[in-house]
Write a protein that holds these residues in place. Sequence first.
Motif, short mmCIF file in Angstrom:
data_model
loop_
_atom_site.label_atom_id
_atom_site.label_comp_id
_atom_site.label_asym_id
_atom_site.label_seq_id
_atom_site.Cartn_x
_atom_site.Cartn_y
_atom_site.Cartn_z
N GLU A 532 0.83 -1.21 0.00
CA GLU A 532 0.00 0.00 0.00
C GLU A 532 0.86 1.25 0.00
O GLU A 532 0.54 2.22 -0.69
N GLN A 533 1.94 1.23 0.76
CA GLN A 533 2.82 2.40 0.76
C GLN A 533 3.42 2.62 -0.62
O GLN A 533 3.53 3.78 -1.08
N GLN A 534 3.83 1.52 -1.27
CA GLN A 534 4.39 1.67 -2.61
C GLN A 534 3.35 2.18 -3.59
O GLN A 534 3.64 3.03 -4.44
N ARG A 535 2.11 1.68 -3.44
CA ARG A 535 1.05 2.14 -4.33
C ARG A 535 0.77 3.62 -4.09
O ARG A 535 0.62 4.40 -5.04
N ALA A 536 0.70 4.00 -2.81
CA ALA A 536 0.45 5.41 -2.49
C ALA A 536 1.60 6.29 -2.95
O ALA A 536 1.40 7.39 -3.48
N GLN A 537 2.83 5.78 -2.75
CA GLN A 537 3.98 6.56 -3.18
C GLN A 537 4.00 6.72 -4.69
O GLN A 537 4.32 7.81 -5.21
N SER A 538 3.64 5.65 -5.39
CA SER A 538 3.58 5.76 -6.85
C SER A 538 2.52 6.76 -7.28
O SER A 538 2.71 7.54 -8.22
N GLN A 539 1.37 6.73 -6.53
CA GLN A 539 0.31 7.68 -6.86
C GLN A 539 0.75 9.11 -6.59
O GLN A 539 0.48 10.02 -7.39
N ILE A 540 1.43 9.33 -5.50
CA ILE A 540 1.92 10.68 -5.17
C ILE A 540 2.91 11.15 -6.21
O ILE A 540 2.88 12.30 -6.68
N THR A 541 3.81 10.23 -6.56
CA THR A 541 4.80 10.61 -7.58
C THR A 541 4.12 10.92 -8.91
O THR A 541 4.49 11.88 -9.62
N PHE A 542 3.11 10.10 -9.25
CA PHE A 542 2.38 10.34 -10.50
C PHE A 542 1.65 11.67 -10.45
O PHE A 542 1.68 12.45 -11.43
N MET A 543 0.97 11.95 -9.32
CA MET A 543 0.20 13.19 -9.23
C MET A 543 1.09 14.41 -9.21
O MET A 543 0.67 15.51 -9.63
N ALA A 544 2.30 14.28 -8.72
CA ALA A 544 3.20 15.43 -8.70
C ALA A 544 3.64 15.82 -10.09
O ALA A 544 4.06 16.96 -10.32
N HIS A 546 1.66 14.89 -12.99
CA HIS A 546 0.54 14.76 -13.92
C HIS A 546 -0.64 15.61 -13.43
O HIS A 546 -0.75 15.92 -12.24
N ASP A 547 -1.52 15.89 -14.32
CA ASP A 547 -2.72 16.68 -14.03
C ASP A 547 -3.73 15.80 -13.30
O ASP A 547 -3.96 14.65 -13.69
N ASP A 548 -4.36 16.38 -12.27
CA ASP A 548 -5.29 15.59 -11.47
C ASP A 548 -6.51 15.16 -12.27
O ASP A 548 -7.03 14.06 -12.09
N LEU A 549 -6.97 16.03 -13.19
CA LEU A 549 -8.23 15.78 -13.88
C LEU A 549 -8.03 14.91 -15.10
O LEU A 549 -8.70 13.89 -15.28
N THR A 550 -7.10 15.28 -15.95
CA THR A 550 -6.95 14.61 -17.24
C THR A 550 -5.91 13.49 -17.22
O THR A 550 -5.81 12.73 -18.19
N ARG A 551 -5.11 13.37 -16.13
CA ARG A 551 -4.05 12.38 -16.02
C ARG A 551 -2.94 12.58 -17.03
O ARG A 551 -2.12 11.69 -17.26
N LEU A 552 -2.93 13.81 -17.66
CA LEU A 552 -1.86 14.13 -18.60
C LEU A 552 -0.67 14.70 -17.84
O LEU A 552 -0.83 15.20 -16.71
N PRO A 553 0.52 14.67 -18.44
CA PRO A 553 1.66 15.34 -17.79
C PRO A 553 1.34 16.80 -17.53
O PRO A 553 0.70 17.47 -18.35
N ASN A 554 1.81 17.29 -16.35
CA ASN A 554 1.58 18.70 -16.03
C ASN A 554 2.73 19.54 -16.54
O ASN A 554 3.60 19.06 -17.28
N ARG A 555 2.71 20.80 -16.12
CA ARG A 555 3.72 21.74 -16.62
C ARG A 555 5.13 21.28 -16.25
O ARG A 555 6.07 21.45 -17.03
N THR A 556 5.30 20.69 -15.03
CA THR A 556 6.65 20.25 -14.61
C THR A 556 7.19 19.15 -15.51
O THR A 556 8.32 19.22 -16.00
N LEU A 557 6.39 18.10 -15.71
CA LEU A 557 6.85 17.01 -16.56
C LEU A 557 7.01 17.46 -18.00
O LEU A 557 7.92 17.01 -18.71
N PHE A 558 6.09 18.41 -18.44
CA PHE A 558 6.21 18.91 -19.81
C PHE A 558 7.54 19.65 -19.99
O PHE A 558 8.20 19.52 -21.03
N ALA A 559 7.95 20.42 -18.97
CA ALA A 559 9.23 21.13 -19.06
C ALA A 559 10.39 20.13 -19.16
O ALA A 559 11.34 20.34 -19.92
#
Length: 733
Positions: A532-544, A546-559
């Motif tokens: 569960e920690q790994q799943r949550a950590q992966s989710q946190i890393t993904f959300m940091a 990616h966009d919360d709504l569209t699941r697309l890369p956000n401005r940070t990953l795009f840069a």
Amino acid sequence: MSLLVVGRFANQSKVVLEAFQSVTACFSRFVSARGSIRIAILCFCLAMSAIAVSLGGYSVLGIRHAGDLVARTFDESLMSINYARAAGADFAAMRVASSHVTRQPSARPRLDDEIDKLAKTLSEDVTIAAERSQSARAAKAAAKAKEAANAWVAIHRRRFQADGTGNNEASAREIDDVDQLSNVVNQQIELLVNYTAGDGFLFRQRALAAIKRDLQLNVVALTVALLLSGLFSWLLARRIIGPVAIASKAARSIADGDLNADIPRGSSDELGSLLAAMRKMRDNIRKMVDREVAQRRSAQARLSDALENSREGIVLLDASGQIALVNSRASEFIGCSSQLVHPDPFRVEQVPSDESTGAEITQRKVSRDVEGSASEARLPDGRWLRVSRSPTQEGGVILVYSDITSLKRQEAELHATNLRLDAALSHMSQGLCLYDSEARLQVVNRRFCEIFDLSPELVAPGMTFEEVGLSVAAGSHGGQTVPDLLAEREKILPRHESGNYLQRLNDGRVISIGHRSTSDGGLLVSCEDVTEQQRAQSQITFMARHDDLTRLPNRTLFAERIEHAVAEAGRGSGFAVFCLDLDNFKQINDTLGHPVGDGLLCAVADRLSACVREIDTVARLGGDEFAIIQSDVQNAADAERLARRVVECIGAPYELNGHRVIVGCSVGIALAPGDGMTREMLLKNADMALGQGNMAVFRAGDGRKFAEPPRARTRSSRGHGQGRVHSVLSTHL
């Protein structure tokens, strides 16, 4: 000759006796002059040795003389007679051979040779008999016999030669001569035998007389030797026995413990020195005894003080079970419970608590061996005693009572601590394995078996590290073996180093395994289910990123993707940056509500992802702003085709919550490396192109900032009479 030998032997005996007497006299004077007992004993031994040597020498001479007599009797008498008789036999054989010559003329040559050989043998026998004879007359008879035998042989030869001539008168005369010579030979041989026998008898008589004289001399010499030995012994005993008796009496007194016995002073010899040494030894023993007594008294006092001040109770029981020694501490314990005194070192009993007796004795055997045993007892006041029993050599028992109340309290606390530790180990969320320095399992908790889905019977203390790993591999790792698991660990965590690593099980769970070295060389292995920690950590890393709504890369990953594309462009691969903006999105969001607006953004994101390749990137920068990185762009036409496809795809109608929505978008494009080689420059140029709208085109490096390319406008109606949404493509080349 025999008389000469006997006389010589008598003279030698007299000389020996005279020398012995002179030596004995010298020894006597020497012993009298010297005062040393050692010298006296030495002289006595030498005198006895001289007597023994003298008697032995005289006996040797007598034995040798007797041997000479025997040799003469046999060799010179008997052998002479034997050789004389052999000569007579040889002559008789010669006469027989001569008579055969007369009867057998044809055998004459052979018989002549035989006669010659017999004549030669006769001559040798007579010669030897003469040499071994004892008198001159025997030798003379032997010479005559030899002479007559030679004459007989000569006449024998002439007679047979004369037979051929036919002179009978001469032959008869020669026969008479032969007979006469034969009688002479026989007569002389007989005389030789008789003379030799007579001489042997006379020699025997003389030898017996000489032996008798030797025996008398031996008896006299032995008597003298015995007398001298007795004299020497008496003198030696006179000088030694008396002082030795005094010394023995003094030694016996000292041995009996009488250290005050009087020891007289002796002479200056060894016995006097012995008495002086015994007197000094008595004084030294007296001092040692006094010192030993003082030390024993001091040791006894210290022992009594130590026993009285000892924290241990000590009781000594004799063979009958009676108390022979007890200190105050033991008296205190025995006063609380008389059951503590037990002569049997191996008896174990339990007496229940009884206030009337005031004792609760719980004896538990702690150890039992050849030397003794130990048990535990509890007093009525709650104190615990350790009772050690050891047998003595006299059949008694030594009882030692040690107060172990504090030790019992510590054991109880340790037991409680162990219980709490067991409870903690059983209910902790982590699995735990503790190995010793030999890699053998010491401690394992229930959670470890639960994590790896193992039966508790499969993991027990005493197993090796590899055996535990084999059980784990069989339970949760399918086809993996212990070497595979160890190799996987070595890739992440080098051998003998502490640290953590993750391991994925067959069911998809992720286990965090930690290795820690202990101070005694062992190993502590902890296991925790961190799925569960790994799943949550992966989710946190993904959300940091990616966009919360569209699941697309956000401005940070795009840069980050732009920076990567810029690095790839430096190696000759071009790319394009698209900035997209939805037209009139705010109006749709305000009119139809945020859920419809969010659904529209998600649908746009899905369509944009469908328009690009896997190597391209679609990102949401915020609000209704999107961006695209198109990789591997060869020219502006590739980017323009993607832009038109995007506009057409996004412009298609959407069905959202019962609403038919049509939305347009504006696109701004910047090409690398022509429009910049940095992230900021490319985004700025694409955003500037997006801001022109209506297909405005910015061309870098042509002297004009903005230009109007051919217009391409599309119109479409929004459903339900909600008006129109225009889609404008603005390209920045």
